[in-house]
Design a protein around this motif. Sequence first.
Motif, PDB file in Angstrom:
ATOM      1  N   ARG A  32      36.872  25.071  13.449  1.00  0.00           N
ATOM      2  CA  ARG A  32      38.116  25.134  13.747  1.00  0.00           C
ATOM      3  C   ARG A  32      38.848  24.033  14.437  1.00  0.00           C
ATOM      4  O   ARG A  32      39.083  23.936  15.589  1.00  0.00           O
TER       5      ARG A  32
ATOM      6  N   PRO B  16      42.484  25.530  10.448  1.00  0.00           N
ATOM      7  CA  PRO B  16      42.224  26.128   9.602  1.00  0.00           C
ATOM      8  C   PRO B  16      41.896  27.653   9.854  1.00  0.00           C
ATOM      9  O   PRO B  16      41.432  27.909  11.078  1.00  0.00           O
ATOM     10  N   THR B  17      42.551  28.535   9.309  1.00  0.00           N
ATOM     11  CA  THR B  17      42.490  29.981   9.436  1.00  0.00           C
ATOM     12  C   THR B  17      41.059  30.594   8.706  1.00  0.00           C
ATOM     13  O   THR B  17      40.724  31.727   9.006  1.00  0.00           O
ATOM     14  N   ASP B  18      40.908  29.950   7.524  1.00  0.00           N
ATOM     15  CA  ASP B  18      39.600  30.615   6.431  1.00  0.00           C
ATOM     16  C   ASP B  18      38.316  30.611   7.631  1.00  0.00           C
ATOM     17  O   ASP B  18      37.872  29.734   8.391  1.00  0.00           O
TER      18      ASP B  18
ATOM     19  N   ALA C  71      34.276  20.853   3.705  1.00  0.00           N
ATOM     20  CA  ALA C  71      35.631  20.214   3.246  1.00  0.00           C
ATOM     21  C   ALA C  71      35.747  18.935   3.221  1.00  0.00           C
ATOM     22  O   ALA C  71      36.589  18.719   2.013  1.00  0.00           O
TER      23      ALA C  71
ATOM     24  N   TYR D 168      35.513  28.185   7.004  1.00  0.00           N
ATOM     25  CA  TYR D 168      35.793  26.878   6.934  1.00  0.00           C
ATOM     26  C   TYR D 168      34.773  26.043   7.773  1.00  0.00           C
ATOM     27  O   TYR D 168      34.061  26.371   8.624  1.00  0.00           O
TER      28      TYR D 168
END
Length: 547
Positions: free
Chosen positions: A187, A204-206, A214, A209
């Motif tokens: 994060r 990011p909220t996933d 990414a 992640y």
Amino acid sequence: MFRLCIVALSLLLSSVTQKELAPTTQPKPTAQKPSAARRNAVPPNVVLIMVDDMGWSDIGCYGGEIPTPNIDRLAKGGLRFKQFYNTGRCCPTRASLLTGLYPHQAGIGQMAEDPERPEAFHWGTPGYQGFLNRQSVTLAEVLKSNGYHTYMTGKWHAGMHGEEKLPLQRGFDRYYGIPAGAASYLRPQGGRSVWRDNQKLAPPTDPGYYTTDAFTDEGIKFLQEQKSDAPFFWYLAYNAPHWPLHAKEEDIARFKDTYKIGWEKIRQQRLDRQIKMGLIDPDWGFSERDSRVRPWEKLSQSEKDTVAYRMAVYAAQVYAVDYNVGKVLDYLESNKLMDNTMIIFLADNGACAESYDELGSASFGRINDPDFSGAVSYGIGWANASNTPFFEYKVKPYEGGIATPMIVHSPGLPKNRRGKLTNEIGHLIDFMPTIVEASGATYPTTFHNGQKIQPMQGLSLMNTIEKDAPIEREWLFWEHQTYCAVRKGNFKMVRKMGDAAWQLFDLKNDRTERRDIAALRPDLVKEMNQKWQEWADTHQVFPKKLD
């Protein structure tokens, strides 16, 4: 008032002419103009992959036990360098790799700008301003000017305070990554957030992640969105396996028992494989033992368990890099791009022992903490194993700090040389002339609205790649923080700045730097010292700082 004086002096220094900035003893620039054959050839795509803080022996094709089948696939179809050098630290390496200059010439002799302390590494002198200067051009600027699409994903770490310092303003068409240095893999946030192009993104909220994924996936998207058949340059700069220790639980599980045998046995196994591969001369042996590290048998069971787990997380980070490299290769192959793409893989410095704790830095509970981006690391003992068999670590210009695995997978590599090793000596400064020659590009003499540009410092590797020709170079130089080094042929000298005495090593017979032979060769010490001083005086190494 003092700060205003420093800023004014800095601006004055940065505006001097090329004649004032240029070294007086420049090597002859290589491939300023491409050969007729290169001009008529189809320009290759270029994918430059760099990992962060990875040791010389971590990947399979350099002796490691961590499964890296995709990087090994690159090596099987490419050429591995046994003697390739970086600058020993993240930011100077990036400056040198991007510009083809020694890092001080590009403005980053120490560190790049810090997100929390904008002025911390702006020392008021040309070699130490903390961001790329305008007397240099990046690979992206050169290739974009010659018709390439240019993309970057990953860690920039070459200046971030002011939009003019970001990747899009230094030649890249698209960017996704972290302008700062170390960041959370899970994060990224705050001053160490992810950016897309010139826009800072929210954390990011996933929950799935992961920066390594990414950076790869976003780069592939850039390629998919490309609307022409023009060649592309993709600079993929992973943050892994730099601390913090952040990895996927399923990847960690693969290594949960691997490192319980201890660092001595892992180190011996790696050396045995390196000897079998022909990477290492068995007569060199291991480097001198780090006195801060106890034999594995002296650790308590609790210490063994926790530090073995730290290494398991580190190995998982390297493993994740590998399967992401696999995504890149699969994309190139499925789109029939592999046969006309030059792929380069390397590390920015040797293994990192920071913050120099035997069993790893920061509390165990910080591992996989998504809100922590500091130095939760794997410790000196495992850093020593990562660098098998070399001496010392990141920052210092011993082989453990500046030697990198380097693989070139090139369209011009003859079939009978694929999978081979070369003992030729290369350096980051060679990437610019190599890629300029391979692409048929022209390196500019002026850029940035007429600013005169410093000549390339390196030598093209193309004749070595394509024809197994020797690299005709006599000297290489280093300076960082408090250490300096110089290499002439097989001889290398290292000194801590301020000390009178140099250490001299014969790397042909002692690449693990166990035997200082300075007292036996005073003539050579004198010559190499003089040459290093000439280089330092003409390449913005001095003055280091205005107090």
